[in-house]
Scaffold this motif. Structure first.
Motif, short mmCIF file in Angstrom:
data_model
loop_
_atom_site.label_atom_id
_atom_site.label_comp_id
_atom_site.label_asym_id
_atom_site.label_seq_id
_atom_site.Cartn_x
_atom_site.Cartn_y
_atom_site.Cartn_z
N VAL A 307 0.86 -1.19 0.00
CA VAL A 307 0.00 0.00 0.00
C VAL A 307 0.89 1.24 0.00
O VAL A 307 1.70 1.44 0.91
CB VAL A 307 -0.95 0.01 1.22
CG1 VAL A 307 -1.71 1.33 1.29
CG2 VAL A 307 -1.92 -1.16 1.15
N GLU A 341 -4.21 3.37 0.16
CA GLU A 341 -5.31 2.80 0.97
C GLU A 341 -6.67 3.23 0.43
O GLU A 341 -7.60 2.42 0.34
CB GLU A 341 -5.13 3.28 2.42
CG GLU A 341 -6.16 2.73 3.39
CD GLU A 341 -6.00 3.30 4.78
OE1 GLU A 341 -6.98 3.86 5.32
OE2 GLU A 341 -4.87 3.22 5.32
N PRO A 358 -7.95 -1.54 7.21
CA PRO A 358 -6.54 -1.86 6.95
C PRO A 358 -5.80 -2.18 8.26
O PRO A 358 -6.11 -1.61 9.32
CB PRO A 358 -6.01 -0.58 6.33
CG PRO A 358 -6.82 0.50 6.99
CD PRO A 358 -8.16 -0.09 7.33
N LEU A 368 -5.57 -5.94 4.17
CA LEU A 368 -6.77 -5.20 3.79
C LEU A 368 -7.96 -6.13 3.97
O LEU A 368 -8.10 -7.12 3.26
CB LEU A 368 -6.67 -4.74 2.33
CG LEU A 368 -5.41 -3.96 1.97
CD1 LEU A 368 -5.27 -3.80 0.47
CD2 LEU A 368 -5.40 -2.60 2.66
#
Length: 372
Positions: A307, A341, A358, A368
């Motif tokens: 991410v 994200e 998350p 996630l």
């Protein structure tokens, strides 16, 4: 207008003053960047030679000189001696990147031991390390694609890898036993330490009885999850038929071949690691919709993906994530990518998942959680 001209003149004057501190630093920085290929290629050489295992020596990790390391290396049978001086050049350069520690005895002889980074290349009791990941990234077919990175901007319809090799990377993996075996070993070497980290820090598998791993390769992740969480009574390792055909037998795990773009096996939860990254937004939506359809109400998709941070900085984490992003663009899909994200949250919503959470446990991967 007069002010703009004055500013331009001042900046031009700065550029002309090559002895200034800022210009000296700028020239040094661009020289480092221009020669950066030395780093991954030296690392690749270190892995091929088996330097980490030679120094580690069953945990001794005693500082050794290049001359002492040389006889322990994986040298070809026709090589009688090798070159200690050239070995030291590789060791010294990688020391500057934190792979080795340098010890200078009496300012004459340089000796080297492994840092924490270097230890990731040491073969463990299962025969795994990050060494295969390094080799997998530097195969000849992949290397041919790198001079064509600019074409991802000019002609994004075709990946640089395809331009260089005539077909997609995954297609070649399927045809080549050597490439497929190296890929599986590389993924196992990366997955095992990551899974140890998340199994200690994430309890999302506690209520799961039937777990599906989409893109599970050799099944290492499922094996570790089942060992840690006995409540998971059944695991399905779902991947391409040619991939699972080579997967080993694992108690409690069924290997199933198929196409995640068509459908995904049903389960209480679906797990995937490093799958969404290599696909476009539309392809990710299709994969996630198939996962949504395979889950009961309350079921969840647990995706582990890199991410990207919202802002760009020069930290090791940000650089590793952005470098991986360019790797995906070059080798797998020009519009496959590492995402933020927020981008992952929006993909989940578009696939039907109303809930998103998350979990930042590992520095590279983020968990996630999408709940139906």
């Amino acid at each position: 207008r007069r002010r703009i001209v004055h500013v331009q003149h001042r900046e031009r004057k700065k550029m002309e003053d090559e002895s200034s501190e800022s210009r000296n630093k700028a020239r040094l920085a661009i020289m480092e960047l221009a020669n950066m290929i030395s780093v991954p290629m030296a690392l690749n050489a270190a892995v091929r030679l088996g330097i980490a295992d030679a120094i580690w020596n069953a945990g001794a990790n005693s500082p050794l000189s290049a001359a002492e390391i040389l006889p322990r290396l994986l040298l070809p049978s026709h090589t009688t001696t090798g070159d200690a001086e050239n070995l030291q050049r590789i060791l010294r350069m990688l020391t500057s990147y934190g792979v080795f520690s340098e010890h200078i005895a009496g300012s004459i002889e340089r000796k080297y031991s492994l840092t924490e980074v270097g230890k990731t290349l040491v073969t463990d009791s299962s025969g795994l390390s990050y060494a295969a990941y390094v080799l997998q990234h530097h195969q000849e077919a992949l290397m041919r694609a790198w001079p064509l990175v600019h074409t991802a901007v000019v002609e994004p319809e075709t990946e640089p890898y395809v331009k260089a090799n005539g077909e997609a990377a995954y297609a070649q993996y399927g045809k080549s036993e050597e490439m497929n075996a190296l890929m599986q070993k590389a993924m196992s070497g990366v997955s095992v330490p990551f899974m140890k980290a998340i199994l200690d820090g994430y309890d999302g598998f506690k209520s799961v009885e039937h777990l599906v791993d989409v893109g599970g390769s050799a099944g290492d992740c499922l094996r570790m999850i089942l060992q840690q969480f006995p409540n998971v009574r059944e695991g399905i390792n779902f991947d391409l038929p040619e991939v699972v055909a080579k997967a080993p037998k694992i108690p409690g795990v069924t290997h199933m071949g198929g196409d995640m773009f068509q459908s995904v096996p049903s389960g209480d939860a679906i797990f995937m690691k490093w799958v969404l990254t290599t696909w476009t937004d539309e392809e990710c939506k299709q994969i996630m919709k198939n996962c949504y359809n395979a889950l009961p109400v309350g079921g969840k998709l647990i995706a582990c993906e890199p991410v990207l941070p919202k802002e760009t900085d020069d930290s090791h984490r940000t650089r590793a994530l952005l470098e991986g992003d360019i790797f995906v663009m070059t080798i797998y899909r020009t519009k496959g990518k590492h995402r933020t994200e927020q981008e992952f949250k929006e993909l989940g919503l578009s696939a039907g998942f109303p809930t998103f959470r998350p979990f930042y446990i590992d520095y590279f991967y983020t968990i996630l959680e999408f709940q139906k």
